[in-house]
Every structure is written in C-alpha cells, then in structure tokens.
Design a protein around this motif. Structure first.
Motif, PDB file in Angstrom:
ATOM      1  N   GLY A  41       0.812  -1.209   0.000  1.00 32.93           N
ATOM      2  CA  GLY A  41       0.000   0.000   0.000  1.00 32.93           C
ATOM      3  C   GLY A  41       0.843   1.254   0.000  1.00 32.93           C
ATOM      4  N   TYR A  42       0.286   2.306   0.595  1.00 28.25           N
ATOM      5  CA  TYR A  42       0.952   3.612   0.558  1.00 28.25           C
ATOM      6  C   TYR A  42       0.482   4.453   1.739  1.00 28.25           C
ATOM      7  CZ  TYR A  42       2.586   8.123  -1.277  1.00 28.25           C
ATOM      8  OH  TYR A  42       3.220   9.325  -1.442  1.00 28.25           O
ATOM      9  N   ASN A  43       1.413   5.198   2.315  1.00 27.35           N
ATOM     10  CA  ASN A  43       1.096   6.091   3.424  1.00 27.35           C
ATOM     11  C   ASN A  43       1.258   7.536   2.969  1.00 27.35           C
ATOM     12  OD1 ASN A  43       0.765   7.442   5.857  1.00 27.35           O
ATOM     13  ND2 ASN A  43       2.811   6.930   6.624  1.00 27.35           N
ATOM     14  N   ALA A  44       0.119   8.203   2.705  1.00 26.74           N
ATOM     15  CA  ALA A  44       0.156   9.620   2.330  1.00 26.74           C
ATOM     16  C   ALA A  44      -0.106  10.525   3.526  1.00 26.74           C
ATOM     17  CB  ALA A  44      -0.879   9.897   1.237  1.00 26.74           C
ATOM     18  N   GLY A  45      -0.149   9.956   4.732  1.00 23.06           N
ATOM     19  CA  GLY A  45      -0.399  10.743   5.931  1.00 23.06           C
ATOM     20  C   GLY A  45       0.841  11.473   6.417  1.00 23.06           C
ATOM     21  N   ASP A  46       0.676  12.194   7.521  1.00 20.40           N
ATOM     22  CA  ASP A  46       1.774  12.985   8.090  1.00 20.40           C
ATOM     23  C   ASP A  46       2.556  12.216   9.150  1.00 20.40           C
ATOM     24  OD1 ASP A  46       1.055  15.224   6.547  1.00 20.40           O
ATOM     25  OD2 ASP A  46      -0.455  15.825   8.024  1.00 20.40           O
ATOM     26  N   SER A  47       2.061  11.052   9.572  1.00 22.92           N
ATOM     27  CA  SER A  47       2.704  10.309  10.661  1.00 22.92           C
ATOM     28  C   SER A  47       3.236   8.968  10.165  1.00 22.92           C
ATOM     29  CB  SER A  47       1.702  10.047  11.788  1.00 22.92           C
ATOM     30  OG  SER A  47       1.138  11.251  12.262  1.00 22.92           O
ATOM     31  N   PRO A  48       4.302   8.466  10.779  1.00 20.97           N
ATOM     32  CA  PRO A  48       4.762   7.111  10.475  1.00 20.97           C
ATOM     33  C   PRO A  48       3.718   6.093  10.933  1.00 20.97           C
ATOM     34  CG  PRO A  48       6.472   8.376  11.591  1.00 20.97           C
ATOM     35  CD  PRO A  48       5.209   9.163  11.714  1.00 20.97           C
ATOM     36  N   LEU A  49       3.665   4.970  10.244  1.00 22.63           N
ATOM     37  CA  LEU A  49       2.725   3.907  10.579  1.00 22.63           C
ATOM     38  C   LEU A  49       3.475   2.663  11.030  1.00 22.63           C
ATOM     39  CD1 LEU A  49       0.273   4.183   7.529  1.00 22.63           C
ATOM     40  CD2 LEU A  49       0.159   5.386   9.726  1.00 22.63           C
ATOM     41  N   MET A  50       2.867   1.920  11.977  1.00 21.90           N
ATOM     42  CA  MET A  50       3.452   0.676  12.461  1.00 21.90           C
ATOM     43  C   MET A  50       2.490  -0.470  12.192  1.00 21.90           C
ATOM     44  SD  MET A  50       4.824  -0.377  16.263  1.00 21.90           S
ATOM     45  CE  MET A  50       3.198  -0.193  16.996  1.00 21.90           C
ATOM     46  N   ILE A  51       3.038  -1.588  11.720  1.00 15.06           N
ATOM     47  CA  ILE A  51       2.250  -2.789  11.426  1.00 15.06           C
ATOM     48  C   ILE A  51       2.451  -3.795  12.549  1.00 15.06           C
ATOM     49  CG2 ILE A  51       1.857  -4.654   9.784  1.00 15.06           C
ATOM     50  CD1 ILE A  51       3.038  -2.811   7.628  1.00 15.06           C
ATOM     51  N   SER A  52       1.344  -4.395  13.013  1.00 15.07           N
ATOM     52  CA  SER A  52       1.411  -5.407  14.066  1.00 15.07           C
ATOM     53  C   SER A  52       0.547  -6.601  13.671  1.00 15.07           C
ATOM     54  CB  SER A  52       0.908  -4.853  15.406  1.00 15.07           C
ATOM     55  OG  SER A  52       1.650  -3.730  15.810  1.00 15.07           O
ATOM     56  N   ILE A  53       0.972  -7.784  14.104  1.00 16.52           N
ATOM     57  CA  ILE A  53       0.159  -8.989  13.982  1.00 16.52           C
ATOM     58  C   ILE A  53       0.043  -9.592  15.368  1.00 16.52           C
ATOM     59  CG2 ILE A  53      -0.119 -11.248  12.914  1.00 16.52           C
ATOM     60  CD1 ILE A  53       1.699 -10.290  10.659  1.00 16.52           C
TER      61      ILE A  53
END
Length: 262
Positions: A41-53
């Motif tokens: 996907g793609y992050n066009a937001g202003d903040s970093p994103l974290m993925i969790s399972i």
C-alpha cells in the motif's frame, strides 16, 4: 460379576480413547505453523505507521512506514495455538488504529492492502476474474492536473531498432481506478520481453508528449517488476497503485500476492 467386569473394561477403554484423542488434539494445537504475509500500500499521511500482527510489532526502523512512502512488508508469521489474530496498522503519533483485519483461519499465505490518502483508506476496487482474459487495475495518484492520458507497454528491438507498443488504456484520468483487459501480444509474450520494456504514460493521442509534468522520468515505469501476465496466462487479477516518490520518479506497489508468480 461378568457384567461388572465388562462394564469396567468398557469404561477403561473409553477413558483411554478420550485421553488419546485429547493428546492428539493437544499435539495438533502445539504444532508450529507458518503463514507468509504480504502487506502492500501507501502512506500519504503525516505520521509514520506501524504494522502489528497479534502481539508481534514490526517496529524496526526499516519496518516503520514513513509518510509519503510505499508499504511493503513481506514476513513469515509463526504461531501454534488456534485463535483469531488481527493485523493492524497504527498511527505512531496518535496511536489510532487505521486498519484492522483478521488473518485467514487456514492456509499458508495472506495478502493485505492499505492505501492511506487524504486522511482515509482508499477503497481497493478489484475486478472480477475472467477466465478468458486477465484483469489489470491501475490507480495513478497524480494531483497536478486532470488532463487525460494513454497508457502503453513499450520496448525497442535492440537488433532492428523497431519500436513495439501495446496499448493498455486510452483517454483515462488520474485519481480513479482504471480497469482493463490484458492478454500480451507477440512482442510482450514472455517475462524477458516485458523486463526489457517500460510502461509509458503520454498525453492522449500522442506517443512522445509525456503525461506528467511533461517529464519522461515522471511518466515512465520500468515494467520488469510488475510481473505482468505472460503468454498462456489468463484469469489473473492484478491491481497496482502508482505514485511519484520523493524524487518525483514514478513508482508503484503491487496489490496482490505476488511470490506465487515470481
């Protein structure tokens, strides 16, 4: 007395059978299993994103999805006990969960797609598979103007200098899903031919007027990594999200489980 002995034997056999089945079930539950997981996907937001399972957080430096960056997690997740496990994508600043979806209850692979645009998740419009052709989808995130453009595969024969083009779509616009049928012609029939080519975006009705900012680098993709269908392949559904990176170069992410076709 004989009846009592028979009853005792039957009871003991039942207890042993139940114990054996319980042990087998426990053994099955304790066997380590693995699932190959791809998040695109793609992050066009202003903040970093974290993925969790579940309780596993992919929060290493290389796994944190920075703003204006493609999402490309490719991991093997191992587990033993059977229970619902959620894959979540969280804003690391606000701690808000932006995406949450359960892993499949069975199987050995899973694909998750999350495109974050304008403060919300982009709906991924996946065409219905057609056994007679292949379905390709493109979402081109370009905001400078709304001028229509054409999309075609292009390569030049190094021996003869002959130019080959196969049109994918004509007179289309950015920021909307472009769905098309695709079966490769004779000049793009195998992976080697596609690897030698590009996908070009030009102003509608032209082959040399570049669609995006009149710039070749901003309007052309290397076709080698798209894993386009080759001759004989049909029934595939392959969506792509296309965007410019920090250097204004056109890039993309594949919104399908691609290792099966590598």
């Amino acid at each position: 007395m004989k009846v009592l002995k028979k009853y005792i034997r039957t009871t003991l056999l039942s207890v042993l059978l139940i114990s054996t089945l319980s042990a087998c079930n426990k053994e099955d539950q304790d066997v380590e299993k693995a699932m190959h997981i791809i998040v695109s996907g793609y992050n066009a937001g202003d903040s970093p994103l974290m993925i969790s399972i579940d309780t596993t957080r992919y929060n290493r430096t290389n796994d944190i999805v920075k703003p204006t960056s493609l999402i490309g997690l490719n991991a093997v997740y191992t587990y033993t006990t059977q229970k619902e496990r959620l894959l979540t994508i969280t804003d690391t600043v606000t701690q808000k969960v932006l995406y949450s979806k359960a892993l499949p209850v069975s199987g050995s692979k899973a694909n998750f797609n999350f495109v974050y645009l304008d403060g919300h998740e982009l709906e991924i419009q996946t065409p219905t598979a057609d056994p007679a052709t292949n379905k390709l989808s493109f979402y081109i995130q370009y905001t400078a103007d709304d001028s229509p453009f054409d999309i075609f595969l292009y390569r030049m024969d190094n021996d003869t200098g002959t130019e080959h083009r196969q049109y994918l779509a004509r007179n289309v616009k950015s920021r909307t899903w472009i769905n098309l049928n695709y079966v490769p012609d004779e000049y793009f029939s195998d992976y080697n031919a596609v690897r030698a080519g590009s996908i070009c975006f030009t102003k509608t009705g032209t082959t040399d007027q570049w669609a995006f900012n009149q710039d070749e680098n901003m309007s052309k993709l290397d076709a080698s990594g798209l894993i386009l269908p080759k001759a004989g392949e049909k029934g595939l559904v392959l969506p792509y999200f296309v965007v410019h990176d920090a250097t204004s170069k056109l890039t993309y992410t594949r919104l399908f489980f691609y290792p099966d076709r590598s």
